[in-house]
Design an enzyme around this catalytic site. Structure first.
Site, PDB file in Angstrom:
ATOM      1  CD  GLU A 320      -6.779  36.342  22.558  1.00 15.45           C
ATOM      2  OE1 GLU A 320      -7.574  35.872  21.728  1.00 15.45           O
ATOM      3  OE2 GLU A 320      -5.617  36.688  22.248  1.00 15.45           O
ATOM      4  CD1 TRP A 323      -8.078  38.924  19.662  1.00 13.74           C
ATOM      5  CD2 TRP A 323      -8.690  39.169  17.517  1.00 13.74           C
ATOM      6  NE1 TRP A 323      -6.948  39.024  18.892  1.00 13.74           N
ATOM      7  CE2 TRP A 323      -7.291  39.174  17.574  1.00 13.74           C
ATOM      8  CE3 TRP A 323      -9.313  39.310  16.273  1.00 13.74           C
ATOM      9  CZ2 TRP A 323      -6.493  39.313  16.439  1.00 13.74           C
ATOM     10  CZ3 TRP A 323      -8.514  39.446  15.145  1.00 13.74           C
ATOM     11  CH2 TRP A 323      -7.131  39.459  15.232  1.00 13.74           C
ATOM     12  CD1 TRP A 352     -13.731  26.835  -2.612  1.00 13.64           C
ATOM     13  CD2 TRP A 352     -11.907  26.411  -1.387  1.00 13.64           C
ATOM     14  NE1 TRP A 352     -13.395  27.990  -1.952  1.00 13.64           N
ATOM     15  CE2 TRP A 352     -12.277  27.762  -1.185  1.00 13.64           C
ATOM     16  CE3 TRP A 352     -10.790  25.916  -0.712  1.00 13.64           C
ATOM     17  CZ2 TRP A 352     -11.582  28.629  -0.343  1.00 13.64           C
ATOM     18  CZ3 TRP A 352     -10.086  26.772   0.130  1.00 13.64           C
ATOM     19  CH2 TRP A 352     -10.473  28.110   0.306  1.00 13.64           C
ATOM     20  CG  ASN A 387      -8.142  30.608  19.829  1.00 13.00           C
ATOM     21  OD1 ASN A 387      -9.024  30.795  18.996  1.00 13.00           O
ATOM     22  ND2 ASN A 387      -6.990  31.257  19.785  1.00 13.00           N
ATOM     23  CD1 TRP A 405     -13.169  29.618   2.622  1.00  8.02           C
ATOM     24  CD2 TRP A 405     -14.406  30.371   4.327  1.00  8.02           C
ATOM     25  NE1 TRP A 405     -13.870  30.713   2.173  1.00  8.02           N
ATOM     26  CE2 TRP A 405     -14.627  31.206   3.208  1.00  8.02           C
ATOM     27  CE3 TRP A 405     -15.071  30.658   5.518  1.00  8.02           C
ATOM     28  CZ2 TRP A 405     -15.502  32.297   3.227  1.00  8.02           C
ATOM     29  CZ3 TRP A 405     -15.942  31.748   5.547  1.00  8.02           C
ATOM     30  CH2 TRP A 405     -16.148  32.550   4.416  1.00  8.02           C
ATOM     31  CD1 TRP A 428     -14.743  28.728  11.271  1.00  7.21           C
ATOM     32  CD2 TRP A 428     -13.512  27.634   9.748  1.00  7.21           C
ATOM     33  NE1 TRP A 428     -14.683  27.409  11.651  1.00  7.21           N
ATOM     34  CE2 TRP A 428     -13.944  26.712  10.726  1.00  7.21           C
ATOM     35  CE3 TRP A 428     -12.718  27.165   8.698  1.00  7.21           C
ATOM     36  CZ2 TRP A 428     -13.597  25.357  10.679  1.00  7.21           C
ATOM     37  CZ3 TRP A 428     -12.374  25.809   8.648  1.00  7.21           C
ATOM     38  CH2 TRP A 428     -12.813  24.931   9.628  1.00  7.21           C
TER      39      TRP A 428
HETATM   40  P1  FAD Z   1     -10.325  32.636  26.610  1.00  5.09           P
HETATM   41  O1  FAD Z   1      -9.010  32.411  25.962  1.00  5.09           O
HETATM   42  O2  FAD Z   1     -10.397  32.539  28.074  1.00  5.09           O
HETATM   43  O3  FAD Z   1     -10.805  34.072  26.108  1.00  5.09           O
HETATM   44  C1  FAD Z   1     -11.778  34.849  26.809  1.00  5.09           C
HETATM   45  C2  FAD Z   1     -12.915  35.225  25.904  1.00  5.09           C
HETATM   46  O4  FAD Z   1     -12.500  36.063  24.851  1.00  5.09           O
HETATM   47  C3  FAD Z   1     -13.595  34.043  25.229  1.00  5.09           C
HETATM   48  O5  FAD Z   1     -14.506  33.440  26.091  1.00  5.09           O
HETATM   49  C4  FAD Z   1     -14.240  34.695  24.016  1.00  5.09           C
HETATM   50  O6  FAD Z   1     -15.463  35.288  24.351  1.00  5.09           O
HETATM   51  C5  FAD Z   1     -13.239  35.786  23.664  1.00  5.09           C
HETATM   52  N1  FAD Z   1     -12.294  35.319  22.637  1.00  5.09           N
HETATM   53  C6  FAD Z   1     -11.114  34.684  22.843  1.00  5.09           C
HETATM   54  N2  FAD Z   1     -10.485  34.471  21.665  1.00  5.09           N
HETATM   55  C7  FAD Z   1     -11.290  34.984  20.708  1.00  5.09           C
HETATM   56  C8  FAD Z   1     -11.205  35.072  19.288  1.00  5.09           C
HETATM   57  N3  FAD Z   1     -10.137  34.609  18.623  1.00  5.09           N
HETATM   58  N4  FAD Z   1     -12.228  35.633  18.618  1.00  5.09           N
HETATM   59  C9  FAD Z   1     -13.293  36.125  19.271  1.00  5.09           C
HETATM   60  N5  FAD Z   1     -13.435  36.075  20.611  1.00  5.09           N
HETATM   61  C10 FAD Z   1     -12.452  35.512  21.313  1.00  5.09           C
HETATM   62  N6  FAD Z   1     -15.377  31.971  19.757  1.00  5.09           N
HETATM   63  C11 FAD Z   1     -16.681  31.962  20.065  1.00  5.09           C
HETATM   64  O7  FAD Z   1     -17.060  32.490  21.116  1.00  5.09           O
HETATM   65  N7  FAD Z   1     -17.606  31.389  19.234  1.00  5.09           N
HETATM   66  C12 FAD Z   1     -17.251  30.780  18.066  1.00  5.09           C
HETATM   67  O8  FAD Z   1     -18.116  30.288  17.342  1.00  5.09           O
HETATM   68  C13 FAD Z   1     -15.866  30.747  17.730  1.00  5.09           C
HETATM   69  N8  FAD Z   1     -15.450  30.125  16.603  1.00  5.09           N
HETATM   70  C14 FAD Z   1     -14.112  30.137  16.283  1.00  5.09           C
HETATM   71  C15 FAD Z   1     -13.688  29.512  15.096  1.00  5.09           C
HETATM   72  C16 FAD Z   1     -12.344  29.512  14.732  1.00  5.09           C
HETATM   73  C17 FAD Z   1     -11.910  28.843  13.445  1.00  5.09           C
HETATM   74  C18 FAD Z   1     -11.393  30.138  15.568  1.00  5.09           C
HETATM   75  C19 FAD Z   1      -9.942  30.156  15.201  1.00  5.09           C
HETATM   76  C20 FAD Z   1     -11.805  30.764  16.747  1.00  5.09           C
HETATM   77  C21 FAD Z   1     -13.155  30.767  17.117  1.00  5.09           C
HETATM   78  N9  FAD Z   1     -13.603  31.373  18.322  1.00  5.09           N
HETATM   79  C22 FAD Z   1     -14.939  31.376  18.622  1.00  5.09           C
HETATM   80  C23 FAD Z   1     -12.665  32.088  19.208  1.00  5.09           C
HETATM   81  C24 FAD Z   1     -12.015  31.273  20.347  1.00  5.09           C
HETATM   82  O9  FAD Z   1     -11.525  30.065  19.858  1.00  5.09           O
HETATM   83  C25 FAD Z   1     -12.949  30.999  21.515  1.00  5.09           C
HETATM   84  O10 FAD Z   1     -13.619  32.164  21.902  1.00  5.09           O
HETATM   85  C26 FAD Z   1     -12.156  30.469  22.723  1.00  5.09           C
HETATM   86  O11 FAD Z   1     -11.502  29.280  22.380  1.00  5.09           O
HETATM   87  C27 FAD Z   1     -13.074  30.266  23.892  1.00  5.09           C
HETATM   88  O12 FAD Z   1     -12.428  29.670  24.972  1.00  5.09           O
HETATM   89  P2  FAD Z   1     -12.262  30.456  26.353  1.00  5.09           P
HETATM   90  O13 FAD Z   1     -13.575  30.955  26.822  1.00  5.09           O
HETATM   91  O14 FAD Z   1     -11.508  29.562  27.273  1.00  5.09           O
HETATM   92  O15 FAD Z   1     -11.369  31.685  25.872  1.00  5.09           O
END
Ligand code: FAD
Length: 518
Positions: A320, A323, A352, A387, A405, A428
């Protein structure tokens, strides 16, 4: 050339001239979204330079209201950064290193301010870490040239990501546009270059004379948030409680997660009520925690050095974080994604809907789809959303409501505490099928099925939608369709704003027509 190539080119082409620059009286480190002392590459290099030359290290952070405006930075995030700066300033002072925090209203003036500060302090070396948004890269290119004119050696280094953009290429030498092969290449690259995960040394104490000589810099105060980014008192207290600032908090969260939860991560990460994720994104995003450190520490609690092996929870968590690197690589290689354009050109012509009422209902958590409303209310209350729920509400906005979007992307940036351009844009684009390696456009989340699958007992919904707290059993996912309409209506919970089946067909037709596919 791309902005990142321009910057790297400018740094390389000025190397010879920079090598002749004299030591000067001090080394300056410019903090940006890397608000930590521990394992900070640029800061570490600046500290090393200062130590070797026997001169002090001085630090600066520029508050730029125009940047906040341009990046749609949420007030919660501005507040988090300012709270972090106070901690950083205190910690640096313990090393006898001052942190100057200066507000520069016009962001174009930042390079001029920085070179002016270096001149005023007699500093001939300026260090920072690279940010990958276009404006930031262009600013640093400008700064490289400006510094050279002023006889200042400017170093900008890769720190925000584990693997720097541009390092991973497909067999034909191109940038990957699909995550899975990119991820395999990322894993291979880190295994082959394990030093990428090594910790950068923390700067040592300044020479004792620095305290007296730079007393005025130690006295400098953290400014309040710009007027249009101020929080009310209640919000300020709420966010301080939910999201304590600073790198010590980040480290504490990381070790707690690694000790208590990471083993269960893969099984639980999709269930918003399960509290299975690290809640650490604000720290990666503001740089109070290096992504490198998260990956390294996770690897260290695994039973293998392989990043994709051992405990599935650990491997899953590392993937993750990857990503995050992936979306930064995409941003650096295809900078137009930060110019309001979809990744794939053909997705520019989707027609849209324009419906302010639907957008208002979406953003206020009043759509009548309990899982969507719960998620939007979580965002509005916590400046954070799980997420899985981010994907559900994004899909709902783009495919059920058929709203652009970009409206959702913007709303997220304006409200998330962890708002990060590349990850948000990537998320997004994934959910709306307009981005890099997206969900196929014909894959349309059914909010009811998502709700039943990922919040089976309705625990998350009941937490965030109090109107539905007394709804029993499976009716929580669709109270009006499952015989609990009276109770929902009595408590003021709205009826569904659209019919998912009809919307699904409409979305399929519009996407097909827009991208010119039958
Ligand atoms: P954990 O699940 O514990 O993951 C660990 C770390 O991995 C996160 O802290 C983050 O840094 C990174 N990570 C995890 N999933 C993703 C992902 N899909 N994409 C990129 N990095 C990821 N994340 C942001 O940091 N900033 C945003 O503005 C953001 N906007 C998002 C918008 C949408 C529509 C979606 C679907 C996802 C977005 N994310 C964003 C990714 C993700 O939702 C969050 O990083 C995550 O929910 C953070 O929670 P956590 O720290 O408990 O994550």
């Amino acid at each position: 050339p791309r902005p990142i190539e321009e910057l790297e080119g400018a740094i390389a082409s000025t190397a010879q001239s920079r090598a002749k620059i004299t030591t000067g009286n001090a080394v300056v480190f410019w903090f940006k979204r890397d608000l930590r002392i521990r394992d900070n590459k640029g800061l570490s290099l600046a500290g090393k330079k200062a130590r070797e030359a026997g001169i002090p290290l001085l630090c600066v952070f520029v508050v730029s209201p125009q940047d906040y405006q341009a990046h749609l930075t949420s007030p919660a995030r501005v507040d988090f950064e300012l709270r972090t700066l106070a901690i950083l300033k205190r910690d640096l002072a313990e090393l006898d290193v001052p942190l100057v925090v200066e507000t520069i209203v016009k962001r174009k003036k930042v390079p001029e301010y920085l070179t002016g500060l270096c001149e005023e302090l007699g500093a001939r070396h300026l260090f920072c870490n690279i940010e990958y948004e276009v404006d930031e890269l262009r600013r640093e290119t400008l700064l490289t040239k400006r510094c050279l004119e002023k006889d200042i050696d400017f170093s900008a280094v890769h720190d925000d990501v584990v693997v720097a953009p541009g390092r991973l290429k497909t067999g034909t030498g191109n940038q990957y546009a699909v995550y899975s092969p990119w991820f395999r290449s990322w894993i291979r690259h880190v295994h082959e270059n394990p030093e990428l995960l090594d910790e950068w040394e923390t700067p040592g104490k300044n020479p004792p004379s620095a305290r007296d000589k730079y007393e005025h810099l130690f006295d400098n105060h953290i400014p309040p948030a710009p007027e249009n980014k101020k929080l009310g008192d209640e919000e300020k207290e709420r966010f301080a409680h939910l999201w304590p600032a600073g790198e010590h908090e980040a480290m504490g969260r990381l070790s707690k997660f690694l000790n208590e939860k990471i083993g269960r991560y893969q099984a639980g990460r999709n269930f918003p009520a399960s509290n299975s994720t690290a809640l650490i994104s604000v720290h990666h995003s503001a740089g109070t925690l290096a992504a490198r450190m998260s990956v390294r520490e996770a690897r260290n609690v695994n039973n293998t050095k392989k990043l994709d092996g051992g405990n599935p929870g650990i491997a899953g968590w590392i993937s993750e974080i990857a990503w995050r690197d992936f979306y930064k690589h995409v941003l650096a290689h295809w900078p137009y994604v930060c110019m309001n354009k979809p990744f794939k050109y053909e997705y520019t012509s989707i027609e849209w809907e324009y419906n302010d009422d639907h957008f208002d209902k979406w953003r206020n958590g009043q759509t009548g789809f309990p899982i969507v409303d719960a998620a939007m209310r979580q965002l509005n209350h916590m400046a954070y959303m799980h997420n899985r729920c981010r994907m559900i509400v994004a899909s709902f906005l783009a495919k059920d409501l058929l709203l652009d979007w970009r409206l959702g992307e913007k709303y997220f940036m304006e409200h998330l505490i962890d708002g990060d351009f590349a990850s948000n844009n990537g998320g997004w684009g994934f959910s709306a099928s307009t981005g890099v390696d997206p969900q196929p456009y014909f894959r349309i989340f059914n909010p009811l099925l998502q709700s039943e699958k990922f919040d089976a007992d309705g625990e998350y919904i009941r937490k965030w939608v109090p109107e539905l707290r007394d709804v029993k059993g499976k009716a929580i996912h669709d109270p009006y369709g499952r015989g609990e309409g009276k109770l929902a209506a009595k408590n003021g919970y709205p009826k569904p704003v659209v019919d998912h089946k009809i919307c699904r067909e409409r979305a399929l037709a519009r996407y097909k027509a827009g991208i010119g596919r039958d």
